[in-house]
Design a protein around this motif. Structure first.
Motif, mmCIF file in Angstrom:
data_model
loop_
_atom_site.group_PDB
_atom_site.id
_atom_site.type_symbol
_atom_site.label_atom_id
_atom_site.label_comp_id
_atom_site.label_asym_id
_atom_site.label_seq_id
_atom_site.Cartn_x
_atom_site.Cartn_y
_atom_site.Cartn_z
ATOM 1 N N LYS A 1 59.968 59.087 -4.257
ATOM 2 C CA LYS A 1 58.869 58.176 -3.971
ATOM 3 C C LYS A 1 57.538 58.924 -4.003
ATOM 4 O O LYS A 1 57.454 60.087 -3.609
ATOM 5 C CB LYS A 1 59.056 57.525 -2.597
ATOM 6 N N THR A 2 56.495 58.227 -4.446
ATOM 7 C CA THR A 2 55.145 58.790 -4.415
ATOM 8 C C THR A 2 54.622 58.737 -2.982
ATOM 9 O O THR A 2 55.150 57.992 -2.142
ATOM 10 C CB THR A 2 54.202 57.998 -5.315
ATOM 11 N N PRO A 3 53.567 59.501 -2.676
ATOM 12 C CA PRO A 3 52.974 59.401 -1.339
ATOM 13 C C PRO A 3 52.575 57.974 -0.984
ATOM 14 O O PRO A 3 52.735 57.551 0.177
ATOM 15 C CB PRO A 3 51.753 60.325 -1.424
ATOM 16 N N GLU A 4 52.082 57.222 -1.959
ATOM 17 C CA GLU A 4 51.691 55.834 -1.698
ATOM 18 C C GLU A 4 52.900 54.973 -1.380
ATOM 19 O O GLU A 4 52.860 54.119 -0.474
ATOM 20 C CB GLU A 4 50.937 55.260 -2.915
ATOM 21 N N GLU B 1 61.084 67.041 -3.072
ATOM 22 C CA GLU B 1 59.911 66.350 -2.538
ATOM 23 C C GLU B 1 59.954 64.865 -2.899
ATOM 24 O O GLU B 1 60.278 64.489 -4.028
ATOM 25 C CB GLU B 1 58.632 66.981 -3.105
ATOM 26 N N GLY B 2 59.641 64.009 -1.911
ATOM 27 C CA GLY B 2 59.561 62.576 -2.158
ATOM 28 C C GLY B 2 60.855 61.814 -1.972
ATOM 29 O O GLY B 2 60.872 60.579 -2.110
ATOM 30 N N PHE C 1 73.183 55.959 15.711
ATOM 31 C CA PHE C 1 71.719 56.059 15.700
ATOM 32 C C PHE C 1 71.273 56.363 14.272
ATOM 33 O O PHE C 1 71.957 57.092 13.545
ATOM 34 C CB PHE C 1 71.234 57.176 16.635
ATOM 35 N N GLU C 2 70.096 55.825 13.884
ATOM 36 C CA GLU C 2 69.661 55.957 12.489
ATOM 37 C C GLU C 2 68.142 56.008 12.412
ATOM 38 O O GLU C 2 67.443 55.261 13.078
ATOM 39 C CB GLU C 2 70.180 54.756 11.687
ATOM 40 N N HIS C 3 67.645 56.905 11.546
ATOM 41 C CA HIS C 3 66.224 56.981 11.214
ATOM 42 C C HIS C 3 66.052 56.975 9.701
ATOM 43 O O HIS C 3 66.930 57.416 8.950
ATOM 44 C CB HIS C 3 65.601 58.270 11.753
ATOM 45 N N ASN C 4 64.896 56.499 9.240
ATOM 46 C CA ASN C 4 64.465 56.660 7.854
ATOM 47 C C ASN C 4 63.575 57.894 7.775
ATOM 48 O O ASN C 4 62.636 58.040 8.557
ATOM 49 C CB ASN C 4 63.678 55.443 7.380
ATOM 50 N N VAL C 5 63.882 58.771 6.836
ATOM 51 C CA VAL C 5 63.213 60.066 6.755
ATOM 52 C C VAL C 5 62.818 60.361 5.315
ATOM 53 O O VAL C 5 63.623 60.187 4.393
ATOM 54 C CB VAL C 5 64.117 61.204 7.271
ATOM 55 N N ILE D 1 67.177 55.230 0.349
ATOM 56 C CA ILE D 1 66.599 53.902 0.591
ATOM 57 C C ILE D 1 65.261 53.801 -0.129
ATOM 58 O O ILE D 1 64.567 54.804 -0.327
ATOM 59 C CB ILE D 1 66.451 53.644 2.103
ATOM 60 N N GLY D 2 64.905 52.593 -0.536
ATOM 61 C CA GLY D 2 63.646 52.386 -1.245
ATOM 62 C C GLY D 2 63.487 50.924 -1.609
ATOM 63 O O GLY D 2 63.500 50.061 -0.741
ATOM 64 N N ARG D 3 63.357 50.644 -2.883
ATOM 65 C CA ARG D 3 63.285 49.249 -3.329
ATOM 66 C C ARG D 3 64.634 48.557 -3.185
ATOM 67 O O ARG D 3 64.712 47.335 -3.206
ATOM 68 C CB ARG D 3 62.790 49.173 -4.779
#
Length: 272
Positions: free
Chosen positions: A5-8, A194-195, A231-235, A170-172
């Protein structure tokens, strides 16, 4: 194929993740004896839609609700129903939201009233294993480094690590490459770059790691009937390091808990 993913795009994903975080924070004060999981599910759907998003789980693979609600011996994918929660229960609430074409998806296991010291320790260790795994999600490491770290910590405490269910990119899409097992060997698997954005989600059983599925086609339980925590996080990987996009801060605010556990994984301050 891993989709970086891009920073945006990562900032858009943070928006989606924080809607889930706020939903779980809203639910934190509603989880109590006598409340049904179906009632909590309806609250969550309304809250997500009121915040400009769509429930991520509702209708996905024909799942009938907005939340996966998994009490006690249920590991994940429990279907909300009219059975009231009872004092001493625990319940994993897994929530997803879609906004700006990107998904957020994370989970927290709540205590219902007062739980036993044995169960409280299970929750503490499982949550700590999440952060131990997140520390390994950085440029140059591999999938096996995360899984190994989680597995070693939880098994050293005598718990069973579920093998058949894993975290994911995870993403689109809700589920992208790579799969993120909670077990593994150091130096094995796909290399982190990265990303990348993933959902890391340890699922730990008080007893053995073995599980079974109910005839509803969704609900996963421990085979020995002992409790399970989730337990779950998006990172994301930002500047080579793990950056948590989700937060438990809204839950802690609702429950009056003070914690700095997420601070090391934030390159910018979280504004509640």
């Amino acid at each position: 194929m891993i989709i970086t993913k891009t920073p945006e795009e990562i900032e858009l994903m943070r928006e989606s993740a924080l809607i889930v975080s706020k939903t779980l924070g809203m639910l934190a004060s509603e989880v109590k004896p006598g409340v049904t999981t179906l009632h909590l599910d309806k609250l969550a759907e309304t809250f997500i839609r009121d915040h400009g998003a769509t429930p991520g789980f509702l209708g996905m693979y024909d799942f009938p609700n907005s939340l996966c609600m998994s009490p006690n011996a249920q590991v994940v994918h429990g279907i909300p129903n009219d059975t009231p929660l009872e004092e001493g229960d625990i319940i994993s609430i897994d929530c997803g939201a879609l906004k700006n074409d990107f998904y957020g998806d994370h989970a927290y296991t709540f205590e219902v009233g007062e739980v036993s010291p044995e169960i409280k320790k299970l929750l503490e260790v499982t949550k700590e294993s999440l952060y131990i795994g997140i520390r390994e999600f950085k440029v140059g490491n591999r999938v096996g480094d995360v899984g190994f770290a989680i597995q070693k910590f939880t098994e050293d405490h005598g718990y069973g690590v579920v093998r058949e269910l894993v975290g994911h990119g995870i993403g689109r899409k809700m589920h992208e490459d790579p799969e993120m097992p909670n077990y593994g060997k150091r130096g094995r698997g796909k290399k982190f770059t990265e990303g990348m954005v993933v959902a890391i989600e340890p699922m730990t059983n008080l007893g053995t790691r073995h599980i079974k599925q109910l005839s509803d086609g969704w609900t996963i339980l421990t085979r020995d009937g002992k409790p399970s925590a989730h337990f779950e996080h998006n990172v994301a990987i930002v500047n080579g390091k793990p950056e948590i996009l989700s937060t438990f801060a809204y839950i802690y605010e609702a429950l009056g808990i003070t914690s700095d556990e997420e601070d090391e994984f934030r390159q910018k301050a979280l504004v509640l």
